[in-house]
Design a protein around this motif. Structure first.
Motif, mmCIF file in Angstrom:
data_model
loop_
_atom_site.group_PDB
_atom_site.id
_atom_site.type_symbol
_atom_site.label_atom_id
_atom_site.label_comp_id
_atom_site.label_asym_id
_atom_site.label_seq_id
_atom_site.Cartn_x
_atom_site.Cartn_y
_atom_site.Cartn_z
ATOM 1 N N LEU A 54 -28.199 11.574 22.656
ATOM 2 C CA LEU A 54 -29.068 12.471 22.357
ATOM 3 C C LEU A 54 -30.354 12.088 22.193
ATOM 4 O O LEU A 54 -31.531 12.974 22.226
ATOM 5 N N PHE A 60 -33.884 13.819 21.147
ATOM 6 C CA PHE A 60 -33.749 14.265 19.752
ATOM 7 C C PHE A 60 -34.117 12.959 18.989
ATOM 8 O O PHE A 60 -34.124 11.742 19.401
ATOM 9 N N ALA A 65 -30.129 13.278 15.828
ATOM 10 C CA ALA A 65 -29.227 12.901 16.666
ATOM 11 C C ALA A 65 -27.902 12.298 15.909
ATOM 12 O O ALA A 65 -26.656 12.447 16.169
#
Length: 397
Positions: A54, A60, A65
């Motif tokens: 992520l 992110f 995340a």
């Protein structure tokens, strides 16, 4: 120049024993705090690749995340237990059938005892009543401890996701903390140990999950073949309990035998359940565990069983589950520190398992023609430093 004191063997052994006793005592009295944190660390290691994906692929922030990874984990766990709860509710509704069929088997056992041991049904009933009275007193104590344990479990179910999130969030903080504990010359060994711990724990836990799925599917199929009701539920429960090595499968087998009485009181069903569990365990121990679970975690069976017993004595079922990962972590540390390497070899399982005779592989547990392949070790000595005696005279001059 600083002088070092070389401690004799008995002094080192005394310090080691005192350290082990102190750590065991701290773990025992603080298990309510330590066990959830250790559980969270293990789960965080599994979820770390999701957080990394992520972060790097989807860009992110680390906080989001970590939060998404923990949320995904919670949803999966809740989904599994919700599905199991519906099945368990249906099985509990058949408790009358279980009780009736169980009484039939108890009556058959009483008849067998009367024929072979000349012990009448009345004498057996007196013995059972005395045992039941003792069990009733103990049952009251067990009920209180069970309610307390249940409340602790609910609290841990709330705290563990929080711990996982914070561990994923502050991962770099822990790495820097360990780096500050040791001199810079030992950092390469330290980072190697941390990396190997991550690999070993992740390999063990992922292998354990795959083994759990395999055991669940295979047991469910076997129970379906012999005609046991709730075969899928019992198969999943067997897979879940199998995460406790050596001991969990015994409880799972006993539970499956009792649950099989919902359909019939025929003794052949019970024998079929035993045969299914034995076959599944033979396949698991000889194929699945060597290929999946034991590929990275090489711990001999003796140390595993002792560790599980000690873990159970210190922290119950959670301690049994944590025993193998903790021993695996200790082995990684011991193998890479010169003075502790013999202990790593002691808990390991490095002996060759087979030899070839006329194109047939047979078991081999021998040291002959065996080459030791231990990892590269970096010596880290923790010694007592003695200040020079002429330090005060030098300052006066």
């Amino acid at each position: 120049m600083h002088e070092t004191i070389k401690l004799p063997f008995y002094a080192k052994l005394t310090f080691v024993l005192l350290s082990i006793i102190a750590l065991a005592f701290i773990f025992y009295i603080g298990q309510g705090i330590i066990v959830p944190i250790l559980m969270a660390f293990l789960i965080a290691i599994i979820l770390r690749p999701i957080v990394t994906f992520l972060n790097k692929k989807l860009r992110f922030p680390n906080v989001i995340a970590a939060m998404l990874a923990v949320t995904l984990f919670v949803i999966i766990v809740l989904g599994i237990f919700t599905a199991l709860s519906f099945q368990i509710t249906d099985m509990v509704s058949d408790f009358d059938k279980i009780e009736r069929n169980l009484n039939i088997h108890i009556q058959n056992c009483q008849d067998l005892i009367r024929e072979h041991f000349n012990l009448s049904s009345k004498e057996q009933k007196v013995f059972i009543d005395e045992a039941a009275n003792d069990s009733l007193e103990k049952g009251k104590e067990l009920l209180g401890s069970t309610l307390l344990s249940f409340s602790d479990t609910i609290l841990n179910l709330i705290l563990i996701p929080i711990y996982i999130f914070l561990i994923l969030l502050y991962k770099s903080l822990f790495v820097k903390f360990f780096a500050k504990l040791f001199k810079e010359e030992y950092h390469s060994a330290l980072f190697d140990i941390l990396e190997q711990i991550k690999v070993v724990v992740k390999s063990y836990l992922v292998g354990l999950i795959l083994e759990m799925i395999f055991i669940s599917v295979l047991t469910s199929i076997g129970l379906m073949i012999i005609g046991v009701e709730y075969a899928i539920l019992l198969g999943v429960i067997t897979g879940l309990l199998n995460i406790i090595p050596y001991i969990g499968i015994l409880f799972a087998g006993l539970l499956t035998i009792i649950a099989s009485l919902t359909g019939s009181s025929d003794l052949s069903i019970i024998l079929g359940v035993i045969i299914v569990n034995v076959i599944v365990q033979l396949i698991d121990n000889n194929i699945v565990v060597p290929l999946i679970v034991s590929s990275k975690v090489k711990i001999n069976a003796l140390v595993s069983i002792i560790g599980i017993i000690i873990g159970g004595a210190l922290a119950g079922i959670s301690g049994m589950f944590l025993a193998i990962p903790i021993i695996a972590i200790l082995k990684v540390i011991f193998d890479r520190i010169e003075s502790l390497e013999p202990w790593g070899y002691l808990i390991g399982d490095d002996l060759p398992k087979t030899y070839e005779w006329n194109k047939i592989r047979l078991p081999l547990f021998d040291f002959d023609n065996y080459s030791d392949t231990t990892p590269n070790k970096v010596e880290i000595n923790f010694e007592i430093v003695k200040a020079p005696e002429n330090e005060n005279t030098d300052e006066k001059e």
